[in-house]
Design an enzyme around this catalytic site. Structure first.
Site, PDB file in Angstrom:
ATOM      1  CD  GLU A  34      -3.178  -8.966  -1.548  1.00  0.00           C
ATOM      2  OE1 GLU A  34      -2.347  -9.641  -2.184  1.00  0.00           O
ATOM      3  OE2 GLU A  34      -4.009  -8.183  -2.102  1.00  0.00           O
ATOM      4  CG  MET A  85     -23.609   9.346   6.097  1.00  0.00           C
ATOM      5  SD  MET A  85     -25.071   9.636   7.144  1.00  0.00           S
ATOM      6  CE  MET A  85     -24.968   8.239   8.262  1.00  0.00           C
ATOM      7  CG  PHE A 116       9.234  -7.656  -9.191  1.00  0.00           C
ATOM      8  CD1 PHE A 116       8.445  -6.848 -10.003  1.00  0.00           C
ATOM      9  CD2 PHE A 116       8.726  -8.878  -8.780  1.00  0.00           C
ATOM     10  CE1 PHE A 116       7.183  -7.261 -10.406  1.00  0.00           C
ATOM     11  CE2 PHE A 116       7.466  -9.301  -9.177  1.00  0.00           C
ATOM     12  CZ  PHE A 116       6.696  -8.482 -10.000  1.00  0.00           C
ATOM     13  CD  GLN A 117       5.106  -8.615  -6.590  1.00  0.00           C
ATOM     14  OE1 GLN A 117       5.429  -9.593  -5.919  1.00  0.00           O
ATOM     15  NE2 GLN A 117       3.972  -8.574  -7.281  1.00  0.00           N
ATOM     16  CE  LYS A 154      11.193 -16.334  -2.834  1.00  0.00           C
ATOM     17  NZ  LYS A 154      10.890 -16.095  -4.262  1.00  0.00           N
TER      18      LYS A 154
END
Length: 623
Positions: A77, A510, A139-140, A189
């Site tokens: 993602e 760096m 969940f999630q 959802k």
């Protein structure tokens, strides 16, 4: 902050207005998911970068039936978010990314924060658990609206499917207007699964959201007066000029006034590097001349810049002699770091266009100071002396190995016209800013404000997806590359033939430079190439990872270059490969450093042209 400042998520009432065109409404009976895809089509989204998962899965089914929205299945993602950013920066459109709930959504946080810092128009669409489960630690489940509130212009939680068209229309409007930036739309959802009516155009309602674009005439006249009277003016140009599409106007203003121009890291390409009035990039690793010009200036005409700490150094010693004209679309930026003598709120294009007219009026009225009448001759005498004495440059390694600066410079010289360059973060980013010439806008993409390692590969992917006719080079370090290189698989499978230059010095370059300069050369956890020989001496010379093998395994053409004599040949070979992504592993000297440099927290007066070399600016004639 945005033009709504701290009230971004609690806007005040205002009249409703209609989103989209004023044509008769389209009405369809669809699911919420179908409504989402239809809404994306109507707002003109043609590309979405994302990964499906449980909560967002209903939205993926109607994508199979849509010919207008191209979905690019990324490998992470974070890659989706940076790809959407690269797409937006290269095309000027709104970038779109999509993820599921929980970890899918939280993996977007870094690119959203990155887009927020760099004012990139981005719409992130996330799935959320069903509305009845919100707040139950399902969940999630993650409160992604709460998580991203400080790093978005606005965000929405949608639980009613009828609200989807309106929300998408508002999201694209907010992301792309005023000071551009990221927004997030979180959709439950069950809202995606439910039956609803799709109505377009929707009635949108954005109370309190009124970006000011037209500058105040009185402030413009005062700014023009200061410009006409100044002896040592500098046009301090930031990324807002690019966002406003104001580069043509900037060139007219610069040539009208005769003032020198500095372009920040986010503004490279806003003013041609080759123009004689361009002094280069200011700041921590800016050109000595640009740094000195700001320190010696008596007037800063600041356009779409925000007095970032990487430009100003120690703030209370920055540009000590200068009055400040500060123009920005976001009123929250004006006076935030440096008090403005003339504050101007407005779109950079409109501000500069009005300034041109006002400066011309000052000239025609004879209100032109002696310095302006002579074309700032004394000022340019100083500037040219500094430019000749302290030019950007580099030394070739004594051991005959590849110089990273030379690699990047040659990539720039040999690249086709109109090439887009995306850089990661670190030494290679600064060298790409220094040693590639940027003559036009939207040819330099990088993570400026957030400094996000891993930005280059997915951003280049997004840029190439949006501008397939252009060559796109990602200039990356071996540290950055190992964070997001999996998106090369996405490129290979989706016919997105980017080119990647790995500036491979075997270290976090760096950070290593800072350890060299400030930590007595104690290289704690910055070496990347220690490998099998540490355990098995017979494995000496084995590369871990072997970037050529890795790139080939991901479906890319792969090359390696270690010999300066082969440099141009290898770059030209990479330029000739256009049927798949190509990765070039450039093995460069590990001790090369970025100069000039202003150490963090110190004054710009302490700029070092090279290690141990402190420039002598002397006294200007007008001091």
């Amino acid at each position: 902050m945005t033009e709504q400042a701290n009230g971004a998520h609690h806007p005040q009432p205002r009249a409703r207005h209609t989103g989209g065109s004023q044509q008769p409404a389209t009405v369809e009976h669809v699911t919420g998911a179908q409504s989402l895809i239809r809404s994306l089509e109507e707002v003109g989204a043609d590309t979405v970068f994302g990964i499906p998962g449980g909560a967002i899965l209903p939205a993926y089914d109607p994508m199979m039936d849509s010919s207008k929205v191209r979905h690019v299945l990324v490998r992470h993602e974070q890659g989706a978010g940076h790809a959407a950013t690269g797409y937006a920066q290269a095309t000027g459109k709104v970038g779109v990314c999509m993820a599921t709930s929980g970890p899918g959504a939280t993996n977007l946080v870094t690119p959203i924060a990155d887009a927020h810092m760099d004012s990139v128009p981005l719409v992130a669409i996330t799935g959320q658990v069903s509305s009845k489960s919100i707040g139950t630690d399902a969940f999630q489940e993650a409160d992604i609206c709460g998580i991203t509130m400080p790093i978005t212009k606005h965000n929405w939680l949608v639980t009613d499917p009828a609200e989807i068209p309106r929300t998408i229309a508002e999201a694209f409007h907010v992301a792309s207007t005023g000071r551009p930036g990221p927004v997030l739309v979180d959709i439950a959802k069950d809202a995606l699964q439910a039956q609803t009516t799709f109505v377009w155009p929707p009635q949108t309602d954005l109370p309190g959201y009124r970006p000011v674009t037209k500058p105040h005439a009185k402030q413009i006249r005062e700014a023009a007066r200061l410009i006409a009277e100044s002896k040592r003016p500098v046009l301090y140009v930031g990324g807002g000029v690019l966002k406003a599409g104001a580069t043509a106007e900037l060139k007219v203003l610069a040539e009208l006034t005769g003032a020198p121009v500095t372009t920040t890291l986010m503004a490279l390409g806003a003013f041609p590097d080759s123009h004689p009035q361009h002094l280069g990039m200011p700041g921590m690793h800016g050109s000595v001349t640009a740094v000195a010009a700001l320190q010696k200036a008596d007037l800063l005409i600041t356009l779409g810049a925000r007095f970032d700490d990487r430009v100003t150094g120690k703030l209370d010693s920055f540009a000590p002699y200068a009055k400040v004209v500060h123009a920005d679309i976001d009123p929250a930026e004006i006076g935030k770091n440096r008090a403005a003598d003339v504050p101007i709120v407005g779109d950079a294009r409109e501000v500069i266009a009005d300034l041109i007219v006002a400066v011309q009026a000052e000239h025609e009225a004879g209100h032109k100071g002696e310095a302006a009448r002579t074309g700032y001759a004394a000022w340019w005498k100083d500037l040219n002396r500094w430019r000749e004495t302290y030019p950007l440059g580099y030394d070739l390694p004594e051991d005959g190995s590849l110089s990273p600066q030379q690699v990047i410079e040659r990539i720039g010289k040999l690249a086709p016209a109109d090439t887009i360059f995306a850089a990661g973060v670190g030494q290679h980013q600064m060298w790409a800013a220094h040693f590639i010439d940027y003559e036009q806008p939207a040819t330099w993409l990088n993570s400026g404000g957030a400094g996000t390692m891993g930005y280059a590969v997915p951003a280049a992917m997004g840029a190439k997806a949006g501008r397939p006719e252009r060559t796109v080079w990602a200039i990356d370090g071996d540290g950055c590359f190992q964070m997001t290189n999996q998106e090369l698989v996405t490129c290979a499978l989706n016919n997105i033939p980017i080119k990647v230059a790995i500036i491979n010095n075997g270290a976090l370059g760096m950070v290593r430079q800072w350890q060299t300069l400030f930590y007595n050369q104690r290289y704690s956890n910055t070496v990347l190439h220690s490998g099998p020989e540490d355990v098995n001496p017979e494995a000496k010379g084995t590369r871990v990872p072997d970037f050529v093998k890795l790139a080939e395994a991901m479906g890319c053409a792969a090359l390696r270059c270690e010999d300066p004599a082969e440099l141009d040949k290898v770059i030209e070979e990479a330029n000739a490969i256009n049927d798949r992504p190509v990765v070039v592993d450039f093995i460069v000297h590990e001790d090369a450093q970025v100069w000039p440099m202003v150490a963090a927290g110190t004054s710009n007066d302490e700029v070092m042209a090279a290690r141990g070399v402190r420039p002598d600016f002397g006294d200007s004639e007008d001091d």
